[in-house]
Scaffold this motif. Structure first.
Motif, PDB file in Angstrom:
ATOM      1  N   TRP A 106       0.900  -1.402  -0.388  1.00 39.62           N
ATOM      2  CA  TRP A 106       0.171   0.106   0.294  1.00 39.62           C
ATOM      3  C   TRP A 106       1.435   1.295  -0.341  1.00 39.62           C
ATOM      4  N   CYS A 107       2.071   1.228   1.082  1.00 38.05           N
ATOM      5  CA  CYS A 107       2.645   2.429   0.405  1.00 38.05           C
ATOM      6  C   CYS A 107       3.316   2.351  -0.940  1.00 38.05           C
ATOM      7  N   ILE A 108       3.976   1.701  -1.336  1.00 43.36           N
ATOM      8  CA  ILE A 108       4.467   2.445  -1.981  1.00 43.36           C
ATOM      9  C   ILE A 108       3.383   2.285  -3.569  1.00 43.36           C
ATOM     10  N   PHE A 109       2.514   1.164  -3.552  1.00 43.44           N
ATOM     11  CA  PHE A 109       1.376   2.025  -4.452  1.00 43.44           C
ATOM     12  C   PHE A 109       1.410   3.603  -3.975  1.00 43.44           C
ATOM     13  N   THR A 110       0.464   4.322  -2.866  1.00 39.68           N
ATOM     14  CA  THR A 110       0.617   5.586  -2.737  1.00 39.68           C
ATOM     15  C   THR A 110       1.315   6.515  -2.800  1.00 39.68           C
ATOM     16  N   CYS A 111       3.107   5.965  -3.161  1.00 36.51           N
ATOM     17  CA  CYS A 111       3.815   6.754  -3.365  1.00 36.51           C
ATOM     18  C   CYS A 111       3.556   6.823  -5.363  1.00 36.51           C
ATOM     19  N   ILE A 112       3.229   5.460  -5.959  1.00 39.80           N
ATOM     20  CA  ILE A 112       3.173   5.666  -7.002  1.00 39.80           C
ATOM     21  C   ILE A 112       2.352   6.775  -7.694  1.00 39.80           C
ATOM     22  N   LEU A 113       1.090   6.982  -6.883  1.00 37.06           N
ATOM     23  CA  LEU A 113       0.224   7.521  -7.382  1.00 37.06           C
ATOM     24  C   LEU A 113       0.454   8.831  -6.984  1.00 37.06           C
ATOM     25  N   THR A 143       9.232  14.395   2.359  1.00 32.59           N
ATOM     26  CA  THR A 143       8.472  14.875   2.238  1.00 32.59           C
ATOM     27  C   THR A 143       7.026  14.409   2.218  1.00 32.59           C
ATOM     28  N   PRO A 144       5.613  15.015   1.670  1.00 28.34           N
ATOM     29  CA  PRO A 144       4.562  14.015   1.685  1.00 28.34           C
ATOM     30  C   PRO A 144       5.001  12.877   0.744  1.00 28.34           C
ATOM     31  N   SER A 145       5.026  13.567  -0.669  1.00 25.99           N
ATOM     32  CA  SER A 145       4.793  12.012  -1.335  1.00 25.99           C
ATOM     33  C   SER A 145       6.286  11.151  -1.383  1.00 25.99           C
ATOM     34  N   THR A 146       7.146  11.232   0.001  1.00 31.03           N
ATOM     35  CA  THR A 146       8.455  10.063  -0.195  1.00 31.03           C
ATOM     36  C   THR A 146       8.128   9.633   1.161  1.00 31.03           C
ATOM     37  N   PHE A 160       7.241   5.841  14.207  1.00 30.75           N
ATOM     38  CA  PHE A 160       8.115   6.215  12.887  1.00 30.75           C
ATOM     39  C   PHE A 160       7.774   7.069  11.725  1.00 30.75           C
ATOM     40  N   TRP A 161       6.294   6.889  11.483  1.00 32.32           N
ATOM     41  CA  TRP A 161       5.490   6.754  10.909  1.00 32.32           C
ATOM     42  C   TRP A 161       5.939   8.913  10.485  1.00 32.32           C
ATOM     43  N   ASN A 162       5.325   8.917  11.926  1.00 33.56           N
ATOM     44  CA  ASN A 162       5.445  10.607  11.841  1.00 33.56           C
ATOM     45  C   ASN A 162       7.016  11.595  12.518  1.00 33.56           C
ATOM     46  N   LEU A 163       7.984  10.634  12.700  1.00 36.46           N
ATOM     47  CA  LEU A 163       8.940  10.582  12.903  1.00 36.46           C
ATOM     48  C   LEU A 163       9.450  11.118  11.393  1.00 36.46           C
ATOM     49  N   LEU A 164       9.234  10.904  10.082  1.00 40.27           N
ATOM     50  CA  LEU A 164       9.531  10.269   8.983  1.00 40.27           C
ATOM     51  C   LEU A 164       9.070  11.836   8.250  1.00 40.27           C
ATOM     52  N   LYS A 165       7.545  11.899   8.442  1.00 40.88           N
ATOM     53  CA  LYS A 165       6.748  13.162   8.232  1.00 40.88           C
ATOM     54  C   LYS A 165       7.284  14.293   8.732  1.00 40.88           C
ATOM     55  N   LEU A 166       8.531  14.398   9.391  1.00 33.31           N
ATOM     56  CA  LEU A 166       9.076  15.829  10.208  1.00 33.31           C
ATOM     57  C   LEU A 166      10.168  15.376   8.965  1.00 33.31           C
ATOM     58  N   VAL A 167      10.890  14.775   8.603  1.00 38.17           N
ATOM     59  CA  VAL A 167      11.902  14.949   7.693  1.00 38.17           C
ATOM     60  C   VAL A 167      11.762  14.793   6.230  1.00 38.17           C
ATOM     61  N   SER A 173      11.673   2.689  -6.114  1.00 40.10           N
ATOM     62  CA  SER A 173      12.564   1.324  -5.478  1.00 40.10           C
ATOM     63  C   SER A 173      14.022   2.364  -4.499  1.00 40.10           C
ATOM     64  N   LEU A 174      14.338   3.108  -5.254  1.00 37.67           N
ATOM     65  CA  LEU A 174      15.762   3.996  -4.484  1.00 37.67           C
ATOM     66  C   LEU A 174      14.724   4.137  -3.163  1.00 37.67           C
ATOM     67  N   LEU A 175      13.812   4.813  -3.022  1.00 40.01           N
ATOM     68  CA  LEU A 175      13.366   4.893  -1.839  1.00 40.01           C
ATOM     69  C   LEU A 175      13.203   3.791  -0.806  1.00 40.01           C
ATOM     70  N   VAL A 176      12.481   2.402  -1.064  1.00 36.51           N
ATOM     71  CA  VAL A 176      12.929   1.684  -0.303  1.00 36.51           C
ATOM     72  C   VAL A 176      13.674   1.130   0.025  1.00 36.51           C
ATOM     73  N   ALA A 177      14.753   0.823  -0.553  1.00 33.44           N
ATOM     74  CA  ALA A 177      16.068   0.470  -0.338  1.00 33.44           C
ATOM     75  C   ALA A 177      16.329   1.684   0.537  1.00 33.44           C
ATOM     76  N   SER A 178      16.008   2.758   0.566  1.00 28.28           N
ATOM     77  CA  SER A 178      16.964   3.619   2.044  1.00 28.28           C
ATOM     78  C   SER A 178      15.848   3.167   2.945  1.00 28.28           C
ATOM     79  N   GLY A 179      14.518   3.102   2.379  1.00 22.30           N
ATOM     80  CA  GLY A 179      14.116   2.692   3.994  1.00 22.30           C
ATOM     81  C   GLY A 179      14.564   1.735   4.571  1.00 22.30           C
ATOM     82  N   ILE A 180      14.880  -0.055   3.776  1.00 24.41           N
ATOM     83  CA  ILE A 180      15.264  -0.897   4.246  1.00 24.41           C
ATOM     84  C   ILE A 180      16.916  -0.528   4.539  1.00 24.41           C
TER      85      ILE A 180
END
Length: 237
Positions: free
Chosen positions: A68-75, A159-162, A150-157, A84-91
């Motif tokens: 769902w997270c990946i699909f949302t980012c594509i949308l 962008t909404p789309s990443t 972690f979701w709320n911490l990520l939102k601080l650093v 793919s780069l964003l997901v790899a960075s998250g891993i």
């Protein structure tokens, strides 16, 4: 074992006993009991149920969230290479979280009643009963609470789309970690890489418990100087 005049009765629920060990708790909890049968945690069947999780529940619950997270980012307009780069960075971020949580939270030294009790629930039980198959992966309710943080911490650093793809990568890293951790305890690897991972992790449990905090990789152990000596010796030969 008797500690400070208190004996832990393994035939009774353990959670509200271990706090009484005081300063002797750390010694007690790092003397593993290697049996497939796990101990009773609570007298209440309801609370006992919440502490037990079969391993396959982890991918069943959390992989749909990852997708769902990946699909949302594509949308939101990102291309597949970008996602793919964003997901790899998250891993990659997860691997550091995995190491940090394991080293500084899961292995925190406690001696007060509630400190020992919380540590036992969080990670001490795993070192005391390392083959307890129903307490090897993290209960989904606990993961959900940490995920919100972690979701709320990520939102601080980010962008909404990443944020969705980065979070999806972190969550995917967690799923990979939890199922790998289960496999390292109960699987029978037939190839070199998983065999080395299994040996590395079991050395953490049964040889040197203040080193070897990486589960899916020894990368951060190398970076921060907590590599198990056996691995260092292998690298030199």
């Amino acid at each position: 074992m008797v500690a400070q005049g208190f004996t832990v009765d393994l035939s009774k629920p353990l959670v509200f006993q271990v706090g009484h060990l005081g300063e002797s708790y750390q010694e007690w909890v790092h003397q593993p009991i290697v049996t497939k049968e796990g101990p009773r945690f609570f007298a209440s069947d309801f609370w006992e149920f919440l502490t037990q999780t079969v391993w396959w529940v982890i991918p069943v619950i959390w992989l749909p969230v990852v997708f769902w997270c990946i699909f949302t980012c594509i949308l939101m307009g990102h291309t597949l290479p970008q996602v793919s780069l964003l997901v790899a960075s998250g891993i990659f971020i997860w691997t550091l979280l995995e190491y940090t949580l394991h080293r500084f939270l899961f292995h925190i030294e406690t001696k007060s009643y509630w400190g020992n009790t919380m540590h036992y629930l969080l990670h001490g039980c795993h070192h005391k009963h390392p083959m307890d198959a129903l307490r090897l992966v993290f209960p989904p309710a606990g993961t959900a609470v940490l995920s919100l943080l972690f979701w709320n911490l990520l939102k601080l650093v980010a962008t909404p789309s990443t944020t969705p793809a980065l979070f999806g990568g972190i969550l995917l890293g967690y799923v990979m970690y939890d199922v790998t951790h289960y496999y390292l305890h109960h699987g029978k690897p037939s190839t070199e890489v998983p065999r080395k991972l299994k040996k590395y992790h079991l050395n953490h449990h049964f040889r040197i418990q203040n080193k070897g905090f990486g589960i899916t990789s020894s990368l951060w152990d190398k970076v921060f100087g907590t590599l198990l000596p056996s691995i260092t010796a292998q690298k030199k030969t």
